[in-house]
Scaffold this active site. Structure first.
Site, PDB file in Angstrom:
ATOM      1  CB  ALA A 265      43.396  50.338  -2.449  1.00 25.81           C
ATOM      2  N   PRO A 267      43.694  44.516   0.037  1.00 27.04           N
ATOM      3  CG  PRO A 267      44.743  42.909   1.388  1.00 27.04           C
ATOM      4  CD  PRO A 267      44.468  43.271  -0.049  1.00 27.04           C
ATOM      5  N   GLY A 268      45.226  46.584   1.064  1.00 27.74           N
ATOM      6  CA  GLY A 268      45.914  47.808   1.487  1.00 27.74           C
ATOM      7  C   GLY A 268      47.408  47.698   1.708  1.00 27.74           C
ATOM      8  N   GLY A 269      48.017  46.574   1.307  1.00 30.06           N
ATOM      9  CA  GLY A 269      49.469  46.437   1.494  1.00 30.06           C
ATOM     10  C   GLY A 269      50.230  47.531   0.760  1.00 30.06           C
ATOM     11  CB  CYS A 382      49.732  38.674  -7.556  1.00 30.31           C
ATOM     12  SG  CYS A 382      50.646  37.460  -6.647  1.00 30.31           S
TER      13      CYS A 382
HETATM   14  C1  LIG Z   1      45.260  42.303  -6.399  1.00 33.00           C
HETATM   15  S1  LIG Z   1      44.145  42.997  -5.292  1.00 33.00           S
HETATM   16  C2  LIG Z   1      44.987  44.449  -4.801  1.00 33.00           C
HETATM   17  C3  LIG Z   1      46.004  44.215  -3.718  1.00 33.00           C
HETATM   18  C4  LIG Z   1      46.413  45.505  -3.014  1.00 33.00           C
HETATM   19  N1  LIG Z   1      46.883  46.502  -3.966  1.00 33.00           N
HETATM   20  C5  LIG Z   1      47.462  45.284  -1.958  1.00 33.00           C
HETATM   21  O1  LIG Z   1      48.648  45.496  -2.214  1.00 33.00           O
HETATM   22  O2  LIG Z   1      47.081  44.915  -0.831  1.00 33.00           O
HETATM   23  C6  LIG Z   1      42.899  43.632  -6.318  1.00 33.00           C
HETATM   24  C7  LIG Z   1      41.809  44.379  -5.575  1.00 33.00           C
HETATM   25  O3  LIG Z   1      41.001  45.022  -6.551  1.00 33.00           O
HETATM   26  C8  LIG Z   1      39.675  45.008  -6.091  1.00 33.00           C
HETATM   27  N2  LIG Z   1      38.804  45.285  -7.255  1.00 33.00           N
HETATM   28  C9  LIG Z   1      38.230  44.423  -8.106  1.00 33.00           C
HETATM   29  N3  LIG Z   1      37.521  45.068  -9.042  1.00 33.00           N
HETATM   30  C10 LIG Z   1      37.657  46.381  -8.775  1.00 33.00           C
HETATM   31  C11 LIG Z   1      37.153  47.570  -9.367  1.00 33.00           C
HETATM   32  N4  LIG Z   1      36.373  47.510 -10.445  1.00 33.00           N
HETATM   33  N5  LIG Z   1      37.481  48.744  -8.821  1.00 33.00           N
HETATM   34  C12 LIG Z   1      38.277  48.817  -7.717  1.00 33.00           C
HETATM   35  N6  LIG Z   1      38.773  47.727  -7.101  1.00 33.00           N
HETATM   36  C13 LIG Z   1      38.474  46.529  -7.640  1.00 33.00           C
HETATM   37  C14 LIG Z   1      39.516  43.654  -5.471  1.00 33.00           C
HETATM   38  O4  LIG Z   1      38.420  43.636  -4.584  1.00 33.00           O
HETATM   39  C15 LIG Z   1      40.868  43.504  -4.778  1.00 33.00           C
HETATM   40  O5  LIG Z   1      40.785  43.971  -3.474  1.00 33.00           O
END
Ligand SMILES: C[S@@+](CC[C@H](N)C(=O)[O-])C[C@H]1O[C@@H](n2cnc3c(N)ncnc32)[C@H](O)[C@@H]1O
Length: 446
Positions: A265, A267-269, A382
């Site tokens: 999730a 940073p939460g967008g 992305c």
């Molecule tokens: C692509 S970003 C997500 C962007 C977010 N959905 C948004 O729209 O703001 C991926 C996120 O997954 C997290 N992440 C990485 N490995 C993870 C895991 N095993 N379990 C949960 N989150 C994880 C990362 O820290 C990162 O914040």
């Protein structure tokens, strides 16, 4: 402090200290009190130079007849900044050379100012097209990568997705070129909190997004100064990110529809948008993020929404067969958002995928485990890279227990967004980041 010196300091922070330009530069501009045209010039000098580093270095190597990586880093930074002005900006050559030589004297060492002068005069003898012609090898990927300032491996990954057209009129060149244009800021009017019309009026003329029902394009200025952004009624979010989140929420689903999960999730967008839709539909969203400081950002984005934030590993989260809709927005290479981070393309390496690819597949498998039979899982990156996108999905589908569903809501409203039953957005086609989405329905346990 003069604009070129600030740009040079920002470039040095990036090359020597691994800083991010989009973080250090706004701070430097603020601290030195530059605004308006000066601030725009500093930004263009810094971002443009950083985006074009690989191409500038090849040209500087040819002009100097030496391996520029053997030069001291601050001299190379200054030469790149000078070469960028000569080749990419309409700055008269004598001014670009003279200001760079002064910069080298002041910020590097007077001893090397003669060398800088000689090399930059050679660079100035040709324009960018002539240099690209001179350095062309006849290898298409090399020549396009040089012209559009991308590492060749990234061009190869893009081409593997876009394919090649038999008439040569293929899309790789526009796809690469689009990464060199700074993206406009897209806002998301949170459903149920503010309408697109009201947000657009507040931005004084922000156009409604082409595709997302919630997108408004900010016409300029700092989004933090928009009251509805500051108060959480709206947030900054690329239109492509909005589309994939809404496509999950809008996909037809039989049976209960109250338990939603956002498995990656931070940073939460997407949590903010999905949470707002969940509020309208009487659903609840569990948002999971492994990094504590990013989980805090998720909590901020979800304030006032029916969202519970969990800090932990998404692969271990929740009860099997418990969720109706699951978003797996997997950590990825980010090659779909290169236009946002000028230096990123030169820092990333193909080998970065070695750790990401297995994690992505494990997270998707975890999302499917969480979903109930008939439940939906959206896998999103992305990045358009095959290994991270369709190949990840196909490899997880092989284990059985799920089927691919065409995300009609998105594909019907966004032209040229379908890649088979997958969605692939592109900056050059859609003005969004290159988001990938696959929608899966759980059909049983494996
Ligand atoms: C692509 S970003 C997500 C962007 C977010 N959905 C948004 O729209 O703001 C991926 C996120 O997954 C997290 N992440 C990485 N490995 C993870 C895991 N095993 N379990 C949960 N989150 C994880 C990362 O820290 C990162 O914040």
């Amino acid at each position: 402090m003069n604009p070129r010196r600030i740009a040079f300091d920002a470039i040095s922070a990036v090359t020597a200290d691994n800083a991010y330009a989009n973080i250090v530069l706004p701070r430097m501009i603020n601290e030195t009190g530059h605004t308006g045209r000066d601030a725009a010039l500093i930004t263009e000098l810094t971002y443009g130079t950083l985006r074009s580093l690989g191409t500038l270095e090849q040209i500087l190597a040819a002009a100097s007849g030496r391996d520029v990586r053997e030069l001291q880093q601050d001299l190379l930074d200054a030469l790149c900044l000078g070469a960028y002005q000569l080749l990419y900006m309409r700055i008269p050559p004598h001014a670009a050379v003279a200001t760079t030589v002064s910069l080298v004297k002041a910020a590097v060492s007077p001893r090397v100012s003669g060398l800088a002068n000689a090399v930059l005069r050679k660079v100035a003898a040709k324009d960018l097209d002539q240099w690209c012609e001179e350095l062309a090898t006849g290898d298409r990927l090399h020549d396009l990568s040089l012209r559009h300032a991308h590492p060749e491996w990234i061009s190869r990954e893009f081409e593997a997705v876009l394919g090649t057209a038999p008439d040569g009129a293929d899309e790789l060149a526009p796809a690469l070129a689009a990464d060199n244009v700074a993206p406009p800021v897209h806002l998301c009017a949170k459903p149920g909190r503010i309408t697109k019309g009201d947000l657009s009026r507040e931005t004084r003329g922000g156009l409604h997004g082409r595709f997302s029902p919630y997108a408004v394009y900010l016409p300029g200025g700092d989004p933090g100064r928009i009251r509805s952004v500051a108060t959480g009624l709206a947030h900054v979010q690329d239109e492509g990110s909005q589309l994939v989140a809404v496509a999950l929420a809008e996909a037809p689903l039989e049976g209960p529809d109250a338990a939603w999960v956002d498995l990656c999730a931070g940073p939460g967008g997407k949590t903010g948008l999905l949470g707002a839709i969940a509020a309208q539909r009487g659903a609840h969203l569990d948002a999971v993020e492994v990094q504590p400081h990013r989980a805090e950002l998720v909590a901020k984005a979800a304030k006032g929404l029916p969202v519970t934030v969990h800090t932990g590993d998404g692969r271990l989260f929740g009860e099997p067969d418990s969720a109706d809709r699951v978003l797996v927005d997997a950590p990825c290479s980010g090659l779909g958002a290169l236009r946002r981070r000028p230096e990123a393309r030169w820092r990333k390496q193909r080998s970065d995928l070695d750790a990401l690819v297995p994690l992505q597949r494990e997270l998707l498998a975890a999302g499917l485990r969480l979903a109930r039979e008939g439940g939906l899982v959206a896998y999103v990156t992305c990045s358009p890279v095959l290994d991270e996108t369709s190949e990840a999905v196909e490899s997880v589908l092989k284990a059985g227990g799920a089927e691919l569903v065409r995300p009609d809501w998105l594909i019907d409203r966004v032209p040229d967004s379908a890649r088979g039953d997958f969605v692939q957005l592109w900056p050059h086609r859609h003005g969004t980041d290159a988001m990938f989405m696959a929608l899966l329905r759980k059909t049983g346990n494996r």
